[in-house]
Design a protein around this motif. Sequence first.
Motif, PDB file in Angstrom:
ATOM      1  N   PRO A 172      47.241  27.336  49.525  1.00 51.52           N
ATOM      2  CA  PRO A 172      47.838  27.207  48.200  1.00 51.52           C
ATOM      3  C   PRO A 172      47.500  25.876  47.553  1.00 51.52           C
ATOM      4  N   ILE A 173      47.670  25.822  46.259  1.00 50.53           N
ATOM      5  CA  ILE A 173      47.555  24.572  45.510  1.00 50.53           C
ATOM      6  C   ILE A 173      48.947  23.956  45.398  1.00 50.53           C
ATOM      7  N   VAL A 174      49.031  22.667  45.684  1.00 47.77           N
ATOM      8  CA  VAL A 174      50.301  21.948  45.567  1.00 47.77           C
ATOM      9  C   VAL A 174      50.405  21.399  44.150  1.00 47.77           C
ATOM     10  N   MET A 175      51.517  21.696  43.478  1.00 54.65           N
ATOM     11  CA  MET A 175      51.716  21.259  42.101  1.00 54.65           C
ATOM     12  C   MET A 175      52.844  20.242  42.055  1.00 54.65           C
ATOM     13  N   VAL A 188      54.824  25.657  33.687  1.00 55.08           N
ATOM     14  CA  VAL A 188      54.372  25.810  35.073  1.00 55.08           C
ATOM     15  C   VAL A 188      53.624  27.131  35.242  1.00 55.08           C
ATOM     16  N   ARG A 189      54.170  28.177  34.699  1.00 54.98           N
ATOM     17  CA  ARG A 189      53.532  29.488  34.848  1.00 54.98           C
ATOM     18  C   ARG A 189      52.189  29.543  34.123  1.00 54.98           C
ATOM     19  N   ALA A 190      52.121  28.923  32.955  1.00 57.69           N
ATOM     20  CA  ALA A 190      50.843  28.888  32.233  1.00 57.69           C
ATOM     21  C   ALA A 190      49.806  28.095  33.010  1.00 57.69           C
ATOM     22  N   ALA A 191      50.227  26.973  33.597  1.00 57.94           N
ATOM     23  CA  ALA A 191      49.303  26.165  34.397  1.00 57.94           C
ATOM     24  C   ALA A 191      48.824  26.943  35.620  1.00 57.94           C
ATOM     25  N   MET A 192      49.724  27.663  36.282  1.00 66.07           N
ATOM     26  CA  MET A 192      49.331  28.448  37.452  1.00 66.07           C
ATOM     27  C   MET A 192      48.327  29.530  37.083  1.00 66.07           C
ATOM     28  N   THR A 193      48.526  30.139  35.934  1.00 71.57           N
ATOM     29  CA  THR A 193      47.594  31.186  35.503  1.00 71.57           C
ATOM     30  C   THR A 193      46.188  30.630  35.305  1.00 71.57           C
ATOM     31  N   ASP A 194      46.079  29.477  34.664  1.00 71.83           N
ATOM     32  CA  ASP A 194      44.756  28.870  34.465  1.00 71.83           C
ATOM     33  C   ASP A 194      44.140  28.414  35.785  1.00 71.83           C
ATOM     34  N   PHE A 246      40.361  28.682  40.337  1.00 77.43           N
ATOM     35  CA  PHE A 246      40.159  28.472  41.777  1.00 77.43           C
ATOM     36  C   PHE A 246      40.388  29.733  42.607  1.00 77.43           C
ATOM     37  N   GLN A 247      40.630  30.856  41.946  1.00 77.11           N
ATOM     38  CA  GLN A 247      40.802  32.143  42.630  1.00 77.11           C
ATOM     39  C   GLN A 247      41.881  32.072  43.721  1.00 77.11           C
ATOM     40  N   ALA A 285      60.014  29.000  40.690  1.00 79.53           N
ATOM     41  CA  ALA A 285      59.853  29.849  41.874  1.00 79.53           C
ATOM     42  C   ALA A 285      60.657  31.133  41.741  1.00 79.53           C
ATOM     43  N   ALA A 286      61.844  31.033  41.144  1.00 79.95           N
ATOM     44  CA  ALA A 286      62.684  32.214  40.967  1.00 79.95           C
ATOM     45  C   ALA A 286      62.048  33.214  40.006  1.00 79.95           C
ATOM     46  N   GLU A 287      61.202  32.709  39.081  1.00 81.85           N
ATOM     47  CA  GLU A 287      60.597  33.571  38.069  1.00 81.85           C
ATOM     48  C   GLU A 287      59.218  34.091  38.460  1.00 81.85           C
ATOM     49  N   ASP A 288      58.561  33.435  39.420  1.00 80.11           N
ATOM     50  CA  ASP A 288      57.142  33.747  39.660  1.00 80.11           C
ATOM     51  C   ASP A 288      56.859  33.774  41.157  1.00 80.11           C
ATOM     52  N   ASP A 289      56.459  34.931  41.664  1.00 83.39           N
ATOM     53  CA  ASP A 289      56.255  35.074  43.112  1.00 83.39           C
ATOM     54  C   ASP A 289      54.939  34.484  43.590  1.00 83.39           C
ATOM     55  N   ARG A 290      54.174  33.840  42.692  1.00 85.69           N
ATOM     56  CA  ARG A 290      53.012  33.090  43.148  1.00 85.69           C
ATOM     57  C   ARG A 290      53.428  31.794  43.851  1.00 85.69           C
TER      58      ARG A 290
END
Length: 293
Positions: free
Chosen positions: A39-42, A100-106, A111-112, A132-137
Amino acid sequence: MHGYEVIEGEVWEDVVKLGREGALLGIVTHPAREDRERPIVMFLNAGVLHRVGPHRLHVALARRLAQRGLRSIRLDLGGLGDSPATATSGSFVEGAVADVRAAMTDLERQFQTKRFVIFGLCSGADNGLAAAAEDDRVVGLVLLDPPSYATRRATLRKAARRVRELGSAREVARWGMNLAVRQVRRRVAALRARLGPTPPAEAPAPGREAPPQESLRRTLQALVDRGVAVLAVYSGAYGDRYNHRDQIFELFPELRGRVDHEYYPAANHMFTEVAAQRALMALVVSWLTKRFA
């Protein structure tokens, strides 16, 4: 969108702009060898601090993690650091979650990877929990001084420590009398408030507000049920809201054995002391390496 690159031994960094119209600025720290299964650490902003974190904590951790094979990003949320405010009609937390969710999408596209670990101190911990509660990534959370609440045991521990500090029986008796007087005054004031006219509504105090304890219980329970790895770290800044290593399990006994935790009673909220910083970084690097690298 890339900016510039910095080469430091086997670790290299570049600037990225993420989110709508590239409004969110971050620094990505890359490991020498890429492994897209990890995973990527944010790193999220701590309060209103710049993305480097308190005392450049995020920078030091990002580079150590890269040496262990973990890519990370130090992200400025909208309106913080070098990121302009992003358009949102919701609360600060809702805006942070959207960023956060927009950044994760990009980052996922670049980085696949669909797996992220969020690191947050103070409001960064709150925003990490909400995202984390909103996004299971989100598959992992490192929470520094997340919300906590006083327990009966914590209050007794605080009183016992005060008694030990006072020493003599006379000083203890004087302290006890003053404490009793203050409690009586508070109860009288509360009774007068109930019996008297309704006071005008006051605006909520600025700053961080803890969610109701049951709300945090449900959030943490749902996350660990989903398999999210959680490390909760507490400093000595909370008083009776956190004054024992296992107080998290006084609050949430059902999480024992399901959440990793640590307590640094000598550390302040920003981990200012060098010894506290070193201990914290060693813990976080070890935990993330064990869990994800």
